[in-house]
Scaffold this motif. Structure first.
Motif, PDB file in Angstrom:
ATOM      1  N   PRO A 118       0.848  -1.201   0.000  1.00  0.00           N
ATOM      2  CA  PRO A 118       0.000   0.000   0.000  1.00  0.00           C
ATOM      3  C   PRO A 118       0.880   1.247   0.000  1.00  0.00           C
ATOM      4  CG  PRO A 118      -0.538  -1.498   1.834  1.00  0.00           C
ATOM      5  CD  PRO A 118       0.734  -1.982   1.245  1.00  0.00           C
ATOM      6  N   THR A 119       0.772   2.051  -1.039  1.00  0.00           N
ATOM      7  CA  THR A 119       1.740   3.132  -1.248  1.00  0.00           C
ATOM      8  C   THR A 119       1.052   4.471  -1.469  1.00  0.00           C
ATOM      9  OG1 THR A 119       3.236   1.538  -2.282  1.00  0.00           O
ATOM     10  CG2 THR A 119       3.668   3.862  -2.744  1.00  0.00           C
ATOM     11  N   VAL A 120       1.595   5.508  -0.823  1.00  0.00           N
ATOM     12  CA  VAL A 120       1.196   6.889  -1.110  1.00  0.00           C
ATOM     13  C   VAL A 120       2.430   7.597  -1.651  1.00  0.00           C
ATOM     14  CG1 VAL A 120       0.234   9.042  -0.209  1.00  0.00           C
ATOM     15  CG2 VAL A 120      -0.343   6.883   0.900  1.00  0.00           C
ATOM     16  N   ILE A 121       2.303   8.268  -2.783  1.00  0.00           N
ATOM     17  CA  ILE A 121       3.407   9.094  -3.267  1.00  0.00           C
ATOM     18  C   ILE A 121       3.075  10.559  -2.968  1.00  0.00           C
ATOM     19  CG2 ILE A 121       4.178   7.444  -5.026  1.00  0.00           C
ATOM     20  CD1 ILE A 121       2.824   9.237  -7.148  1.00  0.00           C
ATOM     21  N   THR A 122       4.121  11.349  -2.656  1.00  0.00           N
ATOM     22  CA  THR A 122       3.897  12.738  -2.230  1.00  0.00           C
ATOM     23  C   THR A 122       4.702  13.720  -3.093  1.00  0.00           C
ATOM     24  OG1 THR A 122       5.664  12.570  -0.587  1.00  0.00           O
ATOM     25  CG2 THR A 122       3.446  12.043   0.169  1.00  0.00           C
ATOM     26  N   PRO A 123       4.463  13.741  -4.397  1.00  0.00           N
ATOM     27  CA  PRO A 123       5.237  14.643  -5.254  1.00  0.00           C
ATOM     28  C   PRO A 123       4.739  16.088  -5.201  1.00  0.00           C
ATOM     29  CG  PRO A 123       3.602  13.491  -6.571  1.00  0.00           C
ATOM     30  CD  PRO A 123       3.475  12.958  -5.163  1.00  0.00           C
ATOM     31  N   HIS A 124       5.635  17.053  -5.447  1.00  0.00           N
ATOM     32  CA  HIS A 124       5.177  18.391  -5.814  1.00  0.00           C
ATOM     33  C   HIS A 124       5.018  18.406  -7.337  1.00  0.00           C
ATOM     34  CE1 HIS A 124       9.285  19.261  -7.033  1.00  0.00           C
ATOM     35  NE2 HIS A 124       9.753  19.214  -5.788  1.00  0.00           N
ATOM     36  N   HIS A 125       4.568  19.531  -7.868  1.00  0.00           N
ATOM     37  CA  HIS A 125       4.261  19.566  -9.308  1.00  0.00           C
ATOM     38  C   HIS A 125       5.456  19.151 -10.156  1.00  0.00           C
ATOM     39  CE1 HIS A 125       0.545  22.453  -9.080  1.00  0.00           C
ATOM     40  NE2 HIS A 125       0.491  21.488  -8.203  1.00  0.00           N
ATOM     41  N   ILE A 134       5.925  14.803 -18.485  1.00  0.00           N
ATOM     42  CA  ILE A 134       5.235  15.949 -19.096  1.00  0.00           C
ATOM     43  C   ILE A 134       5.826  17.234 -18.527  1.00  0.00           C
ATOM     44  CG2 ILE A 134       3.065  14.694 -19.487  1.00  0.00           C
ATOM     45  CD1 ILE A 134       1.979  16.052 -16.969  1.00  0.00           C
ATOM     46  N   ASP A 135       5.342  18.382 -19.039  1.00  0.00           N
ATOM     47  CA  ASP A 135       5.849  19.654 -18.557  1.00  0.00           C
ATOM     48  C   ASP A 135       5.106  20.061 -17.286  1.00  0.00           C
ATOM     49  OD1 ASP A 135       7.718  21.865 -19.743  1.00  0.00           O
ATOM     50  OD2 ASP A 135       6.014  22.875 -18.752  1.00  0.00           O
ATOM     51  N   ARG A 136       5.841  20.730 -16.387  1.00  0.00           N
ATOM     52  CA  ARG A 136       5.246  21.164 -15.118  1.00  0.00           C
ATOM     53  C   ARG A 136       4.029  22.065 -15.321  1.00  0.00           C
ATOM     54  NH1 ARG A 136       9.158  24.559 -11.662  1.00  0.00           N
ATOM     55  NH2 ARG A 136       7.428  25.841 -10.978  1.00  0.00           N
ATOM     56  N   SER A 137       4.062  22.871 -16.401  1.00  0.00           N
ATOM     57  CA  SER A 137       2.952  23.806 -16.638  1.00  0.00           C
ATOM     58  C   SER A 137       1.648  23.044 -16.911  1.00  0.00           C
ATOM     59  CB  SER A 137       3.284  24.728 -17.818  1.00  0.00           C
ATOM     60  OG  SER A 137       3.480  23.942 -18.969  1.00  0.00           O
ATOM     61  N   GLU A 138       1.748  21.850 -17.469  1.00  0.00           N
ATOM     62  CA  GLU A 138       0.533  21.051 -17.718  1.00  0.00           C
ATOM     63  C   GLU A 138      -0.120  20.653 -16.395  1.00  0.00           C
ATOM     64  OE1 GLU A 138       0.245  18.056 -20.814  1.00  0.00           O
ATOM     65  OE2 GLU A 138       2.374  18.414 -21.226  1.00  0.00           O
ATOM     66  N   ILE A 139       0.697  20.283 -15.411  1.00  0.00           N
ATOM     67  CA  ILE A 139       0.158  19.912 -14.092  1.00  0.00           C
ATOM     68  C   ILE A 139      -0.514  21.132 -13.467  1.00  0.00           C
ATOM     69  CG2 ILE A 139       0.709  19.032 -11.787  1.00  0.00           C
ATOM     70  CD1 ILE A 139       1.858  16.936 -13.369  1.00  0.00           C
ATOM     71  N   ALA A 140       0.149  22.289 -13.591  1.00  0.00           N
ATOM     72  CA  ALA A 140      -0.377  23.511 -12.962  1.00  0.00           C
ATOM     73  C   ALA A 140      -1.746  23.886 -13.535  1.00  0.00           C
ATOM     74  CB  ALA A 140       0.610  24.653 -13.144  1.00  0.00           C
ATOM     75  N   GLN A 141      -1.977  23.540 -14.808  1.00  0.00           N
ATOM     76  CA  GLN A 141      -3.264  23.893 -15.435  1.00  0.00           C
ATOM     77  C   GLN A 141      -4.435  23.100 -14.854  1.00  0.00           C
ATOM     78  OE1 GLN A 141      -2.799  23.549 -19.701  1.00  0.00           O
ATOM     79  NE2 GLN A 141      -1.202  25.117 -19.629  1.00  0.00           N
ATOM     80  N   ASP A 142      -4.191  21.846 -14.453  1.00  0.00           N
ATOM     81  CA  ASP A 142      -5.284  21.029 -13.923  1.00  0.00           C
ATOM     82  C   ASP A 142      -4.731  19.966 -12.959  1.00  0.00           C
ATOM     83  OD1 ASP A 142      -7.656  19.843 -13.385  1.00  0.00           O
ATOM     84  OD2 ASP A 142      -8.215  19.456 -15.475  1.00  0.00           O
ATOM     85  N   PRO A 143      -4.272  20.417 -11.787  1.00  0.00           N
ATOM     86  CA  PRO A 143      -3.625  19.461 -10.861  1.00  0.00           C
ATOM     87  C   PRO A 143      -4.554  18.338 -10.414  1.00  0.00           C
ATOM     88  CG  PRO A 143      -3.882  21.656  -9.839  1.00  0.00           C
ATOM     89  CD  PRO A 143      -4.239  21.804 -11.284  1.00  0.00           C
ATOM     90  N   LYS A 161       1.254  17.882  -3.932  1.00  0.00           N
ATOM     91  CA  LYS A 161       1.396  19.059  -3.073  1.00  0.00           C
ATOM     92  C   LYS A 161       1.277  20.365  -3.838  1.00  0.00           C
ATOM     93  CE  LYS A 161       5.360  17.267  -1.630  1.00  0.00           C
ATOM     94  NZ  LYS A 161       6.574  16.870  -0.887  1.00  0.00           N
ATOM     95  N   GLY A 162       0.933  21.416  -3.112  1.00  0.00           N
ATOM     96  CA  GLY A 162       0.839  22.758  -3.670  1.00  0.00           C
ATOM     97  C   GLY A 162      -0.021  23.601  -2.753  1.00  0.00           C
ATOM     98  N   PHE A 163      -0.398  24.812  -3.176  1.00  0.00           N
ATOM     99  CA  PHE A 163      -1.324  25.602  -2.360  1.00  0.00           C
ATOM    100  C   PHE A 163      -2.598  24.782  -2.146  1.00  0.00           C
ATOM    101  CE2 PHE A 163      -5.024  28.497  -2.259  1.00  0.00           C
ATOM    102  CZ  PHE A 163      -4.800  29.049  -1.012  1.00  0.00           C
ATOM    103  N   ARG A 164      -3.048  24.159  -3.237  1.00  0.00           N
ATOM    104  CA  ARG A 164      -4.115  23.156  -3.102  1.00  0.00           C
ATOM    105  C   ARG A 164      -3.469  21.786  -3.209  1.00  0.00           C
ATOM    106  NH1 ARG A 164      -6.618  27.156  -5.846  1.00  0.00           N
ATOM    107  NH2 ARG A 164      -8.289  28.099  -4.622  1.00  0.00           N
ATOM    108  N   THR A 165      -3.716  20.949  -2.225  1.00  0.00           N
ATOM    109  CA  THR A 165      -3.163  19.593  -2.257  1.00  0.00           C
ATOM    110  C   THR A 165      -4.264  18.639  -2.695  1.00  0.00           C
ATOM    111  OG1 THR A 165      -1.440  20.038  -0.629  1.00  0.00           O
ATOM    112  CG2 THR A 165      -2.199  17.761  -0.781  1.00  0.00           C
ATOM    113  N   HIS A 166      -3.996  17.925  -3.778  1.00  0.00           N
ATOM    114  CA  HIS A 166      -4.996  17.006  -4.344  1.00  0.00           C
ATOM    115  C   HIS A 166      -4.611  15.578  -3.999  1.00  0.00           C
ATOM    116  CE1 HIS A 166      -7.003  20.116  -6.729  1.00  0.00           C
ATOM    117  NE2 HIS A 166      -5.792  20.642  -6.839  1.00  0.00           N
ATOM    118  N   ILE A 167      -5.586  14.854  -3.475  1.00  0.00           N
ATOM    119  CA  ILE A 167      -5.356  13.449  -3.145  1.00  0.00           C
ATOM    120  C   ILE A 167      -6.290  12.620  -4.016  1.00  0.00           C
ATOM    121  CG2 ILE A 167      -5.556  11.709  -1.313  1.00  0.00           C
ATOM    122  CD1 ILE A 167      -5.115  14.960   0.101  1.00  0.00           C
TER     123      ILE A 167
END
Ligand SMILES: NC(=O)C1=CN([C@@H]2O[C@H](COP(=O)(O)OP(=O)(O)OC[C@H]3O[C@@H](n4cnc5c(N)ncnc54)[C@H](O)[C@@H]3O)[C@@H](O)[C@H]2O)[C@@H](O)CC1
Ligand SMILES: Nc1ncnc2c1ncn2[C@@H]1O[C@H](COP(=O)(O)OP(=O)(O)O)[C@@H](O)[C@H]1O
Length: 261
Positions: A118-125, A134-143, A161-167
């Motif tokens: 059972p694994t959780v990964i905790t990347p930033h963008h 992919i490019d970081r800007s693509e993640i920023a458009q729709d995290p 991770k980010g200002f909004r953290t999506h799980i």
């Protein structure tokens, strides 16, 4: 949150194994250890190179630095993917092979392919972009969408991770935690989040063994604790990551005391 009872001991509460930090980034080990202990765990086993081990012990003498049984792992913060020494590489692969609940951060993200537990990964963008090619800007458009896609494609729970953290997890969970303060964008706060999450994985290993669906709410809880501790540490201004860690016990106590909805 798991509250200890009269019949608990340090082992029954859960032991977290931590393989983080390096000669280049020893502080990440200290931060993760500090945050894990302050979230509430039975014991921390820290396994790492000499410099981070000495620093972590100097700050937290209660940690144990010998290998032994653990209920969950936190791996990778402060470890550069391309510059692992042989002992660190060994510790990481040995930990992953145990198939225990595991949080993979920073330099351990590349080991995802061998993580079958059972694994959780905790990347930033930036890290998720690298993992997906992919490019970081693509993640920023729709995290939110990228977190969900990564969970489905990689087959693990994703905490982006980010200002909004999506799980997101492969079973359909989609959770969002909005940061209480952007003063949180300071070096080391991600390492603290790893410690908080690791602590929750260790204290909830039975629930995770029963269902991997338990990982997403635990990841969201870690993010909420992190955000509330940051808010208290900040008080509207800058703070350091050890200030955030110092607020964790009070945040946990307040949440436990709050009436349930
Ligand atoms: N005191 C310490 O020992 C610290 C150790 N740290 C460790 O330093 C190592 C390198 O981490 P980094 O994240 O700096 O470097 P990375 O090399 O993983 O990431 C750098 C790239 O990702 C982008 N990026 C970095 N943070 C981002 C964010 N929050 N959102 C979007 N893009 C982002 C950067 O612009 C850059 O392109 C990790 O092992 C980390 O755990 C850091 O956590 C800082 C504190
Ligand atoms: N602009 C922001 N506002 C609020 N929180 C942020 C912001 N940017 C990042 N964060 C939070 O700060 C932490 C940074 O983690 P990370 O990028 O791994 O940094 P580090 O590696 O330096 O610890 C994460 O918990 C993230 O959710």
């Amino acid at each position: 949150m798991k509250v200890p009872t009269a019949s608990d001991d340090k082992y029954s509460r859960g032991v977290l194994g931590i393989v983080t930090g390096s000669t280049d980034y020893p502080g990440a080990a200290v931060i993760g250890v500090e945050a894990a202990l302050r979230t509430g765990v039975g014991m921390v086993r820290y396994l790492g190179p000499e410099v981070p081990t000495s620093l972590a012990l100097a700050r937290r003498p209660e940690i144990v630095t010998r290998p032994g049984r653990v209920q969950a792992w936190l791996l990778g913060s402060g470890i550069a993917a391309g510059a692992r020494d042989a002992d660190t590489a060994n510790r990481l692969t040995t930990a992953i092979a145990q198939e225990l609940p595991t949080a993979l951060d920073a330099g351990a993200l590349g080991l995802l392919g061998s993580a079958t537990g059972p694994t959780v990964i905790t990347p930033h963008h930036g890290e998720l972009a690298r993992m997906l090619g992919i490019d970081r800007s693509e993640i920023a458009q729709d995290p939110a969408a990228w977190a969900a896609r990564a969970a489905a494609d990689l087959g693990v729970t994703v905490l982006l991770k980010g200002f909004r953290t999506h799980i997101a997890d492969p079973y359909g969970s989609r959770l969002l935690v909005t940061s209480a303060t952007s003063w949180t964008a300071t070096a080391g706060t991600g390492d603290a989040l790893g410690g908080i999450l690791g602590s929750l994985l260790a204290t909830h290993s039975a629930e995770i063994a029963a269902s991997r669906g338990a990982l997403a709410p635990l990841a969201a809880t870690a993010s909420v604790l992190h955000s509330l501790a940051a808010e208290r540490a900040s008080g509207g201004g800058p703070f350091t990551v050890l200030d955030l860690a110092a607020e964790l016990p009070g945040v946990v106590a307040r949440l436990l005391a709050a009436p349930r909805a």
